[in-house]
Write an enzyme that holds these catalytic residues in place. Structure first.
Site, PDB file in Angstrom:
ATOM      1  N   LYS B  76       0.866  -1.173   0.000  1.00 39.45           N
ATOM      2  CA  LYS B  76       0.000   0.000   0.000  1.00 39.45           C
ATOM      3  C   LYS B  76       0.904   1.225   0.000  1.00 39.45           C
ATOM      4  CE  LYS B  76      -3.939   2.043   2.525  1.00 39.45           C
ATOM      5  NZ  LYS B  76      -4.856   1.906   3.684  1.00 39.45           N
ATOM      6  N   SER B 151      -9.890   2.236   2.741  1.00 38.96           N
ATOM      7  CA  SER B 151      -8.950   2.967   1.937  1.00 38.96           C
ATOM      8  C   SER B 151      -7.950   2.089   1.183  1.00 38.96           C
ATOM      9  CB  SER B 151      -8.143   3.917   2.836  1.00 38.96           C
ATOM     10  OG  SER B 151      -7.328   3.192   3.724  1.00 38.96           O
ATOM     11  N   SER B 175     -10.357  -0.144   6.866  1.00 36.51           N
ATOM     12  CA  SER B 175      -9.700   0.026   5.571  1.00 36.51           C
ATOM     13  C   SER B 175      -9.066  -1.230   4.982  1.00 36.51           C
ATOM     14  CB  SER B 175      -8.633   1.113   5.661  1.00 36.51           C
ATOM     15  OG  SER B 175      -9.222   2.379   5.592  1.00 36.51           O
TER      16      SER B 175
END
Lengths: 95, 482, 477
Positions: B76, B151, B175
């Protein structure tokens, strides 16, 4: 309670954000909605409840006092917006 | 081979059925083919990946390879990577190249993993749809008109579309679990403190926790084996020993006590979603578990408390983006004030600014007690709720999200609607507990996620519970069609 | 109207740890800009703090030294504000749960009086960097070497009633932190910095007047001047019918005036909240006891011991114990020559005069404690007189060797040979019949004249006691 524009301006200044007039209005509206959501908390009595800052129930670890870092200034300042003679440059600071 | 699980790839590498270079190339080809449309990656590190793959193959030929050597994964884009841009999905860090690796990245590098690139995400991890990214929304591989969740939407979509064997992700309010659920994959958020936060760009420090996106629980166990554990650079990292998370995957589930929070099966949950989740729970009963209803009486306040605590912490965490030392700086500031304000207004997107404003407000003079302190007290109540529940049950199950993935652009009118997306996941972060979302069925061809929440540091148990389900079902094996 | 001054001081003391409060970067003073600023000090994304154990010990040590409550659970908070020398946009400090709670210390005034001053708290926090105002094409340069250096902010109660008391308080604090070895206390380098909250009220009133905060006072002398000038300003203001506004003022030592700091005019809202990157700092009794064992003898105890052990006056004991290096020097001299009184006189007298003149700390004195003791020993064994000793001292400063070799090479040895002294005494008596008669008529103070004459004849080398005694004998005959 709805968020006042003056309040939005004060908060934006504290957070060092520049908002256009339109953005201020938008912020006042959306913050009013968010505050409505947040205000649901007030429905519960928490008088005798200890605040919980951290779910991780532990105590601070200590570091041995030793210098472990070396000078990496040149590498670090490569990604700086503006640096000269080893200093980060910013618009004039007035005290 | 790119459809295989991470565990299968690990075994294939070990048996020399494939080389790391081969599998890495296959993924890079697939990324080249699919990413332009999916937008799952912000940065693809092709050269680095190939170099790491070659090094991995060399290591294997020398006989010094481990279980993770040569496995291609993605990070990420909020885990700092030495020499590679770490944007956090923001214009503010669009030009930011950290001269250091996050502890998580360092551990994967040391384990011989191959880094394919950095995945897209909501800006500063603030969002539940991956639409707030400076780099544009990510598409859901199951239906490209839908969001993948957020997210960690890029990591979820990348794993679902088989662009990598697994991906790191983070979870502050859901997330990892929500995008895992929307994207039909397995996502685990470990206990707060299980994985080091060092080098992970902070959103809300007391809630952020790194975890994984994979096809299966077994894959997640392999990744956690690399990531988890004490880091002396993170004061909030636990010193409790880690374990081999693959060791107890096959433990029988006879006698497992499952709790279903009545609050998560009430209004707001669609009938077909409820049916899907109850079917999954039924599967557990077949595996020998017992099921009972439990209460989490304050869970309805979790979103309210979260939207005080997380923005408050974020408002301070994001003060460092001021245009002085790194990152974006506005053009030609006339004075200091102008530099601060324009840098931050131009560098941050709308949702980030909104949360900074909310957090600043909640902490400001006269409001601290009514908002911040009140939220901390609610946080205590929520933690207490879980503690009482865990006196009666071993794990808590329910839907990860109230519904399946929604259309891109459909929920952008009111931030509060978006905030309520995380209604089932947020309490888990406030209490610091581990949670996992696993594929549990489909509604209208869209994946449904089952959330399983465990006691502090019960990751091995969660993975065991998830794995046994995945042995008995094949929801997690379903892949989206291109 | 008669006015009373009310002063509270906030003193920032830089703790002398090797590394910073939350990172492993060196804290050494004087390095090239930004060469002691690592990724944490620069607030790079994802970096995290870990607390320096030594800084915590030093804070606790200070707390124990002023008999303060020690916070068994202290909590770090974020104090939010934007400034280019504050990289994170917040300062990590302590608000509700400081490491050191209520304590007190005794200040000693020059007139010998003492007063107990309350310390409200002392909390740990990070120092900020520096903005350099030299011109870089109209811009300011930021140096973050100092950012993250551990500070102990010591906040006094508004117990001080004059600028002199404020100085005495500051000197006592300085003395304590130096004794404890937790700071070098060097005000000129900013290791110790002082902000003063100053207000006035009609004498006899118990209410506090509106106060101003004076920042940037960087020497003991300026503390006194800045407070006095600010008190004067406030009195003039009120007596002219005005009112004091609560504000931050900057002391300008060149103009000897305080002026309002415009940049701090907007009321600050620091939005403190518990620092989530750090956990509560919990210390137990054994930690505290271990620190207590490292406590040295403190200034007050030392002063008392000096009075008891060496028979010094309270004043002498106070002067000698105020500075640890001076106290150590004195004790070394006293031990080597076995005469505490003479040692005290020499250390406070000639030696201090020389150090003041040269602006040297006692640790850099040209004359070591051992060398000074050498001079004193020769006074004691009558080899030289006190007067000749001053000559030896001067020669020593000129680098001419130790006491014995100077006495030897310069022929300064006191004449104790009775025969030689008798010759000189006889001569002086014979040459001054008038004075002899005066003495015999009962004007005994004339003896001083005779001693002076004999000493002059001996070029100061005759033993004055011996001369005196012999004169008395001879004149009585």
């Amino acid at each position: 309670m709805p968020m006042e524009l003056a309040n939005v301006e004060n908060i934006a200044h504290l957070a060092r954000l520049h908002l256009s007039d339109e953005e201020k209005k938008e912020a006042a509206d959306s913050m009013s909605n968010i505050l409505k959501l947040i205000d649901q908390m007030q429905s519960v009595n928490t008088d005798n409840i200890e605040p919980l800052a951290h779910a991780f129930d532990n105590v601070q670890r200590l570091r041995y006092d030793a210098v472990t870092e070396t000078n990496t200034r040149d590498e670090l300042q490569k990604i700086a917006p503006e640096a000269e003679e080893g200093l980060f440059l910013v618009p004039k600071v007035i005290e | 081979m790119i459809d295989s699980t991470l565990a299968e790839i690990s075994r294939a590498l070990e048996n020399r059925d494939i080389s790391s270079v081969e599998i890495t190339k296959a993924y890079l080809d697939r990324i080249a083919q699919e990413n332009a449309d999916l937008n799952a990656f912000i940065t693809v590190t092709e050269d680095l990946a190939m170099a790491q793959a070659e090094a991995a193959d060399k290591k294997r030929s020398e006989g010094s390879a481990g279980a993770f050597t040569g496995i291609p994964i993605a990070h990420k884009d909020l885990f700092c990577t030495n020499g590679i841009r770490t944007s956090c999905g923001s214009k503010m860090l669009d030009n930011f190249i950290a001269p250091y690796n996050a502890t998580v990245v360092e551990r994967f590098n040391n384990a011989g993993a191959v880094t394919l690139g950095k995945t897209n995400m909501d800006e500063f991890a603030m969002g539940s749809s991956n639409e707030t990214s400076f780099y544009g929304p990510v598409k859901n591989p199951w239906d490209r008109s839908l969001v993948p969740g957020g997210s960690s939407g890029g990591s979820a979509a990348a794993v679902a579309a088989r662009l990598c064997a697994g991906a790191t992700a983070t979870d502050t309010g859901g997330s990892i679990r929500q995008p895992a659920s929307f994207s039909g994959i397995t996502g685990i958020k470990p206990t707060y403190g299980r994985v080091s936060r060092w080098g992970m760009v902070a959103f809300a420090s007391s809630l952020d926790q790194a975890g994984t996106m994979t096809q299966s629980a077994e894959d997640a166990a392999l990744m956690l084996n690399v990531m988890a554990g004490m880091d002396e650079k993170d004061s909030t990292c636990s010193t409790i020993d880690t374990e081999d998370y693959t060791a107890s995957l096959d433990k029988p589930l006879e006698g497992l006590r499952i709790g279903l929070p009545v609050e998560h099966f009430s209004e707001g949950l669609s009938a077909d979603m409820e049916e899907c989740i109850r079917d999954a729970v039924g599967e557990y009963e077949k595996l020998g578990a017992t099921v009972k209803d439990i209460q989490l009486p304050n869970s309805h306040l979790s979103v309210s408390a979260y939207y005080v605590i997380a923005p408050a912490e974020a408002s301070a965490n994001l003060s460092r983006y001021d245009g002085v030392r790194y990152g974006y700086r506005c053009d030609n500031p006339v004075d200091l004030e102008d530099m601060y304000k324009r840098t931050r207004s131009e560098g941050f997107g709308t949702e980030v600014k909104r949360r900074i404003m909310v957090g600043t407000y909640a902490l400001s003079a006269g409001y601290y007690d009514a908002y911040y302190r009140k939220a901390q007290k609610i946080r205590r109540l929520i933690k207490n709720d879980f503690q009482s529940a865990f006196e009666e049950v071993d794990v808590i199950m329910g839907p990860t999200s109230p519904h399946t993935a929604f259309a891109i652009g459909s929920q952008n009118d009111d931030p509060v609607t978006m905030y309520l997306e995380d209604i089932y996941t947020i309490a888990v972060n406030l209490a610091g507990l581990p949670g996992i979302s696993i594929p549990a069925g489909f509604i209208n061809n869209l994946p449904v996620g089952l959330q399983i929440v465990g006691k502090d540091f019960a990751e091995a148990q969660l993975l065991n519970v998830a794995h046994k389900f995945q042995q008995a079902t094949d929801w997690h094996k379903k892949a989206p069609q291109d | 109207m008669e006015w009373e001054t009310v002063i509270g001081l906030e003193v920032h003391v830089q703790l002398s740890t090797a590394s910073k409060l939350f990172s492993g970067t060196s804290t050494e003073f004087g390095a090239e800009p930004n060469t002691q600023a690592n990724i944490y000090d620069l607030a790079m994304p994802g970096t995290l703090p870990v607390l320096n154990s030594e800084a915590l010990k030093m804070a606790v040590k200070f707390g124990l030294a002023i008999d303060a409550e020690i916070g068994k659970t202290s909590v770090f908070d974020r104090k939010n504000y934007f400034y280019p020398d504050l990289p994170k946009g917040y300062q990590t400090s302590q608000l509700d749960f400081p490491t050191v709670g209520k304590g007190s210390l005794v200040i000693n005034m020059e007139d010998g009086t003492q007063k107990t001053i309350g310390v409200t708290r002392a909390h740990m926090e990070e120092d900020a960097g520096k903005s350099l105002h030299e011109d870089f094409h109209g811009k300011s340069g930021i140096d973050l070497n100092r950012a993250g250096t551990p500070l102990l902010e010591i906040v006094s109660e508004p117990d001080l009633r004059s600028a002199k008391e404020a100085v005495a308080y500051l000197k006592k604090l300085h003395s304590i932190v130096c004794y404890l070895g937790i700071s070098d206390g060097d005000m000129s380098q900013g290791s110790m910095r002082c902000d003063a909250n100053v207000s006035i009220r009609p004498k006899g009133s118990t209410e506090l007047g509106m106060r101003t905060e004076i920042k940037n006072i960087n020497s003991f002398r300026f503390v006194e001047k800045a407070i006095n000038i600010e008190v004067e300003r406030q009195i003039d203001l009120i007596e002219d019918g005005g009112t004091v506004t609560q504000e931050t003022r900057l002391y300008d030592s060149e103009k000897n005036e305080t002026r309002s700091m415009r940049s701090k005019e907007v009321a600050n809202d620091y939005r403190y909240f518990p620092e989530p990157d750090l956990l509560p700092v919990v210390i137990d009794d054994s930690f505290i006891e271990a620190v207590r064992k490292t406590l040295p003898e403190l200034p007050d105890a030392k002063r008392q011991r000096f009075q008891e052990q060496y028979g010094l006056s309270e004043y002498d004991a106070m002067v000698l114990s105020a500075d640890l290096d001076t106290a150590n020097y004195f004790e070394e001299v006293a031990a080597a020559c076995d005469d505490a009184k003479l040692s005290a006189n020499w250390v406070m007298g000639d030696l201090q005069a020389y150090l003041n003149k040269e602006e040297l700390p006692i640790t850099q004195s040209m004359i070591s404690a051992e060398a000074l003791a050498g001079i004193i020993s020769r006074i004691k064994d009558n080899t030289i007189s006190s007067k000749i000793a001053k000559t030896v001292f001067e020669s020593m400063l000129a680098g001419e060797g130790d006491a014995d070799s100077i006495i030897e090479s310069k022929g300064l040895k006191q004449v104790t040979d009775t025969g030689a002294i008798e010759t000189m005494v006889d001569e002086v008596i014979a040459n001054n019949p008038t004075q002899v008669q005066q003495y015999k008529d009962g004007k005994e103070q004339v003896i001083g004249f005779f001693v002076g004459q004999v000493m002059k004849a001996s070029q100061g080398k005759a033993n004055p006691g011996q001369v005196n005694q012999m004169l008395k004998e001879k004149l009585s005959q």
